[in-house]
Write a protein that holds these residues in place. Structure first.
Motif, PDB file in Angstrom:
ATOM      1  N   ALA A 251       0.823  -1.209   0.000  1.00 58.91           N
ATOM      2  CA  ALA A 251       0.000   0.000   0.000  1.00 58.91           C
ATOM      3  C   ALA A 251       0.855   1.258   0.000  1.00 58.91           C
ATOM      4  N   ARG A 252       2.001   1.201   0.697  1.00 58.56           N
ATOM      5  CA  ARG A 252       2.877   2.373   0.784  1.00 58.56           C
ATOM      6  C   ARG A 252       3.423   2.771  -0.583  1.00 58.56           C
ATOM      7  N   ARG A 253       3.489   1.817  -1.493  1.00 53.21           N
ATOM      8  CA  ARG A 253       3.978   2.097  -2.841  1.00 53.21           C
ATOM      9  C   ARG A 253       2.895   2.680  -3.758  1.00 53.21           C
ATOM     10  N   LYS A 254       1.680   2.820  -3.232  1.00 53.76           N
ATOM     11  CA  LYS A 254       0.564   3.385  -3.999  1.00 53.76           C
ATOM     12  C   LYS A 254       0.446   2.714  -5.374  1.00 53.76           C
ATOM     13  N   PRO A 255       0.130   1.417  -5.384  1.00 57.10           N
ATOM     14  CA  PRO A 255       0.090   0.684  -6.654  1.00 57.10           C
ATOM     15  C   PRO A 255      -0.901   1.257  -7.664  1.00 57.10           C
ATOM     16  N   GLU A 256      -1.903   1.958  -7.172  1.00 58.10           N
ATOM     17  CA  GLU A 256      -2.891   2.542  -8.093  1.00 58.10           C
ATOM     18  C   GLU A 256      -2.268   3.645  -8.952  1.00 58.10           C
ATOM     19  N   LYS A 257      -1.135   4.185  -8.527  1.00 58.61           N
ATOM     20  CA  LYS A 257      -0.472   5.247  -9.281  1.00 58.61           C
ATOM     21  C   LYS A 257       0.672   4.729 -10.147  1.00 58.61           C
ATOM     22  N   LEU A 258       0.952   3.422 -10.059  1.00 62.66           N
ATOM     23  CA  LEU A 258       2.037   2.828 -10.838  1.00 62.66           C
ATOM     24  C   LEU A 258       1.553   2.388 -12.200  1.00 62.66           C
ATOM     25  N   THR A 259       2.484   2.235 -13.122  1.00 60.86           N
ATOM     26  CA  THR A 259       2.141   1.675 -14.425  1.00 60.86           C
ATOM     27  C   THR A 259       1.900   0.174 -14.265  1.00 60.86           C
ATOM     28  N   GLU A 260       1.366  -0.437 -15.304  1.00 61.40           N
ATOM     29  CA  GLU A 260       1.095  -1.872 -15.244  1.00 61.40           C
ATOM     30  C   GLU A 260       2.371  -2.667 -14.993  1.00 61.40           C
ATOM     31  N   SER A 261       3.451  -2.305 -15.681  1.00 53.72           N
ATOM     32  CA  SER A 261       4.699  -3.042 -15.497  1.00 53.72           C
ATOM     33  C   SER A 261       5.287  -2.789 -14.111  1.00 53.72           C
ATOM     34  N   GLN A 262       5.143  -1.577 -13.598  1.00 58.48           N
ATOM     35  CA  GLN A 262       5.640  -1.289 -12.249  1.00 58.48           C
ATOM     36  C   GLN A 262       4.868  -2.065 -11.193  1.00 58.48           C
ATOM     37  N   ARG A 263       3.562  -2.177 -11.372  1.00 58.54           N
ATOM     38  CA  ARG A 263       2.767  -2.979 -10.427  1.00 58.54           C
ATOM     39  C   ARG A 263       3.188  -4.441 -10.486  1.00 58.54           C
ATOM     40  N   ALA A 264       3.441  -4.926 -11.685  1.00 54.42           N
ATOM     41  CA  ALA A 264       3.889  -6.316 -11.830  1.00 54.42           C
ATOM     42  C   ALA A 264       5.247  -6.521 -11.162  1.00 54.42           C
ATOM     43  N   ASN A 265       6.132  -5.545 -11.320  1.00 51.63           N
ATOM     44  CA  ASN A 265       7.440  -5.628 -10.663  1.00 51.63           C
ATOM     45  C   ASN A 265       7.297  -5.645  -9.145  1.00 51.63           C
ATOM     46  N   LEU A 266       6.413  -4.807  -8.635  1.00 53.68           N
ATOM     47  CA  LEU A 266       6.202  -4.731  -7.188  1.00 53.68           C
ATOM     48  C   LEU A 266       5.780  -6.092  -6.645  1.00 53.68           C
ATOM     49  N   MET A 267       4.864  -6.742  -7.321  1.00 53.93           N
ATOM     50  CA  MET A 267       4.368  -8.020  -6.839  1.00 53.93           C
ATOM     51  C   MET A 267       5.381  -9.148  -7.061  1.00 53.93           C
ATOM     52  N   ARG A 268       6.153  -9.069  -8.151  1.00 54.54           N
ATOM     53  CA  ARG A 268       7.104 -10.150  -8.461  1.00 54.54           C
ATOM     54  C   ARG A 268       8.436  -9.975  -7.746  1.00 54.54           C
ATOM     55  N   TRP A 269       8.932  -8.737  -7.693  1.00 55.53           N
ATOM     56  CA  TRP A 269      10.284  -8.493  -7.200  1.00 55.53           C
ATOM     57  C   TRP A 269      10.331  -7.640  -5.928  1.00 55.53           C
ATOM     58  N   GLY A 270       9.177  -7.163  -5.462  1.00 52.12           N
ATOM     59  CA  GLY A 270       9.151  -6.383  -4.228  1.00 52.12           C
ATOM     60  C   GLY A 270       9.451  -4.908  -4.384  1.00 52.12           C
ATOM     61  N   TYR A 271       9.596  -4.440  -5.635  1.00 52.65           N
ATOM     62  CA  TYR A 271       9.954  -3.039  -5.883  1.00 52.65           C
ATOM     63  C   TYR A 271       9.522  -2.691  -7.297  1.00 52.65           C
ATOM     64  N   PRO A 272       8.912  -1.525  -7.504  1.00 51.48           N
ATOM     65  CA  PRO A 272       8.385  -1.207  -8.841  1.00 51.48           C
ATOM     66  C   PRO A 272       9.450  -0.924  -9.894  1.00 51.48           C
TER      67      PRO A 272
END
Length: 231
Positions: free
Chosen positions: A140-161
């Motif tokens: 939530a702290r990374r505000k996934p709603e404001k990230l691009t699709e690839s950044q959100r995928a990175n956050l979930m896969r690698w822990g960082y957008p």
């Protein structure tokens, strides 16, 4: 305790010293410095504008801070860092420049440099087994709603957008600078870091930084030279 894999020049490098004096803290020695008095920029204001990068220490994030997975220890992590450094060749960024990323300033490559991108991706992949899964609060702290699709995928896969194709090497020098102070800050930083811009930056080592508790200053735990690095 959280760990991070960063690029930093060696502790005795002139860029490390210049950045520590600007930020007000050396992450290697924990020595602190008074805010420099620059024409038009009072020390108190400079100290406030460098608060965020001062806590993290001068660095470029390669693998963002993470808690260790329950199955591994710091000793396990350091053994793999040592092996990675020993088999990964040193290289250099052809040109380092002062960049403005949104409202903050950083030292960045003059152009995309694929060996740097490949190095960063290799670090992220190699040390993924050591990372504990993110907590919901971390996501939530990374505000996934404001990230691009690839950044959100990175956050979930690698822990960082900001990894893989979204990685951008930067060594942060300020926090968010108000628009009306941007031109002055740019001028000050151009002068303070003139000795390091417009020329190559050796990527000669990899650093392990630690954060003892959330919000505490990051400290340089270890700096390991890459293979073939000039000592």
């Amino acid at each position: 305790m959280r760990y991070a894999l960063y690029f930093s020049p060696p502790q005795d490098d002139s860029l490390t010293r210049a950045a520590a004096e600007w930020l007000g803290r050396d992450a290697f020695s924990e020595e602190t410095y008074p805010a420099p008095e620059e024409p038009g920029l009072p020390g108190a204001e400079q100290f406030e504008l460098t608060a965020d990068p001062r806590r993290y220490g001068f660095h470029a994030t390669i693998k963002a801070p993470f808690a260790l997975a329950a199955s591994v220890t710091e000793k396990d992590l350091m053994a793999v860092v040592e092996d990675f450094a020993a088999r990964t060749p040193a290289f250099e960024i052809p040109e380092l420049v002062l960049g403005q990323l949104g409202r903050f300033f950083a030292l960045v490559p003059g152009a995309l440099h694929q060996p740097l991108q490949d190095f960063a991706a290799s670090v992220v992949k190699s040390f993924e087994p050591f990372r504990a899964a993110l907590l919901e609060a971390d996501i939530a702290r990374r505000k996934p709603e404001k990230l691009t699709e690839s950044q959100r995928a990175n956050l979930m896969r690698w822990g960082y957008p900001y990894v893989m194709d979204d990685f951008g090497f930067h060594m942060t020098l300020t926090g968010q600078v108000p628009d009306e102070r941007s031109a002055l800050m740019k001028s000050i930083l151009e002068q303070r870091f003139a000795a390091f811009t417009g020329r190559p930056l050796p990527i000669s080592g990899i650093a392990v930084f630690t954060e003892e508790t959330r919000g505490a200053p990051f400290k340089a735990h270890s700096w390991l030279p890459l293979a073939g690095a000039k000592r």
